[in-house]
Design an enzyme around this catalytic site. Structure first.
Site, short mmCIF file in Angstrom:
data_model
loop_
_atom_site.label_atom_id
_atom_site.label_comp_id
_atom_site.label_asym_id
_atom_site.label_seq_id
_atom_site.Cartn_x
_atom_site.Cartn_y
_atom_site.Cartn_z
N ASP A 32 0.82 -1.22 0.00
CA ASP A 32 0.00 0.00 0.00
C ASP A 32 0.85 1.27 0.00
O ASP A 32 0.61 2.19 0.79
CB ASP A 32 -0.92 0.03 1.23
CG ASP A 32 -1.62 -1.28 1.50
OD1 ASP A 32 -1.87 -2.03 0.54
OD2 ASP A 32 -1.92 -1.56 2.68
N GLU A 202 -10.99 -1.04 -3.37
CA GLU A 202 -10.26 -0.33 -2.31
C GLU A 202 -9.15 0.51 -2.94
O GLU A 202 -9.04 0.61 -4.15
CB GLU A 202 -9.67 -1.35 -1.33
CG GLU A 202 -8.70 -2.33 -1.98
CD GLU A 202 -8.32 -3.50 -1.09
OE1 GLU A 202 -9.01 -3.73 -0.09
OE2 GLU A 202 -7.34 -4.18 -1.42
#
Length: 319
Positions: A32, A202
């Site tokens: 991420d 997401e």
């Protein structure tokens, strides 16, 4: 002739022109990643990729040239955020004035009854150390079905700051107050406006190019081979965002699960920073951070990203 060629190649290497970052760009399991420029350095703020109960801190990495990276250990951890206990995820760091605000997810809450969500920490330097800014989560409820994770702070051209976030296949946008202590309601009286495009799962990210808003997100399952990045373009940060297509996905000969990315613009060059899983790994948490060049066609559409083991060439900021 051969000696001259060898000498030339050595010279290129020494001056940095022949150097490449390699992928992954630094050691360790990290996911991420948010890439951003502060001053004369590139920064990457990633998730420490491990079982949720071990995700109790954040490291950061800085580089003058995208090739040589310095690790900054534990710039924020649960000792500084009393309400956070696990699953600290997906940093987004923004400078405002002389301070750096670090937005993060914690605790992986599954309902409004649990404690956790999206928090904010603050520091005087990008490398911290950061301290809890609010003493509580900024977002601690499910609005429009969006799990309060995967936060991205977007600074619009009119000076406004927006929090764009959401898991569980829903994405919200909310305007932040100037001091980042809460939100400014939209004109219709709502605070959290849903902007979920088709296929969204997401990992939202947004940037402006040629006065257009590029909205990007991750699709598929984060532990699976179908994890990828898609995008849309609109005239406003509120959309509507119509999915154009995938631009980042796995290459079965190089790595699996390429996704949850960010974008850096350095001069006229664009880079995508993302995580992926080596072919040798079966553990979902075995994710590594990589960088590739990102290109646009004549219509402004993003060309499919080619994932590599070589990475990108050295580039100092301002060059």
């Amino acid at each position: 002739m051969q000696k001259i060629l060898v000498s030339f190649l050595v010279s290129l290497s020494l001056t940095g022109y022949a150097q490449k970052s390699g992928n992954p760009v630094f050691k360790g399991w990290y996911a991420d990643p948010e890439g951003i420029i502060y001053g004369q350095k590139y920064w990457i703020f990633p998730t420490f990729s491990a079982p949720f109960d071990k995700q109790v801190f954040f490291d950061a990495f800085s580089s003058p040239d995208l090739v040589h990276w310095t690790k900054h250990s534990r710039i924020l951890d649960t000792t500084a955020v009393k309400w956070a206990r696990r699953a600290m995820w997906a940093p987004s760091v923004i400078q405002k004035g002389n301070q750096y605000f670090f937005f993060f997810g914690a605790n992986d809450i599954q309902s409004d009854k649990e404690k956790g969500g999206i928090g904010v920490a603050v520091a005087s330097k990008p490398e911290g150390p950061y301290r809890d800014y609010l003493g509580k989560p900024l977002v601690d409820k499910f609005h429009n079905g969006a799990q309060p994770i995967d936060q991205f702070v977007f600074h619009d051209k009119d000076g406004k700051y927006y929090l764009i976030y959401g898991g569980w296949r829903h994405c919200n946008i909310a305007q932040l107050k100037d001091d980042f202590t809460g939100f400014v309601p939209h004109a219709d009286g709502t605070t959290f406006k849903e902007i979920t495009p088709e296929g969204y799962v997401e990992g939202p990210f947004m940037f402006i190019r040629d006065n257009k808003y590029y909205f990007m997100w991750s699709e598929g399952g984060w532990t699976g081979p179908d994890y990828c990045v898609a995008y849309a373009i609109a005239d406003s940060p509120f959309g509507p965002f119509k999915r154009i297509g995938k631009i980042l996905q796995q290459n079965a000969t190089i790595a699996n699960g390429a996704g949850h990315h960010s974008v850096i613009k350095s001069g006229n060059d664009w880079y995508i920073v993302y995580h992926r899983r080596p072919l040798t790994e079966t553990d979902g948490n075995s994710r590594e951070t990589c960088i590739e060049r990102m290109y646009f066609d004549e219509q402004g559409l993003i060309k499919p990203v080619v994932i590599t083991t070589e990475g990108v060439e050295a580039k100092k900021i301002g060059k």
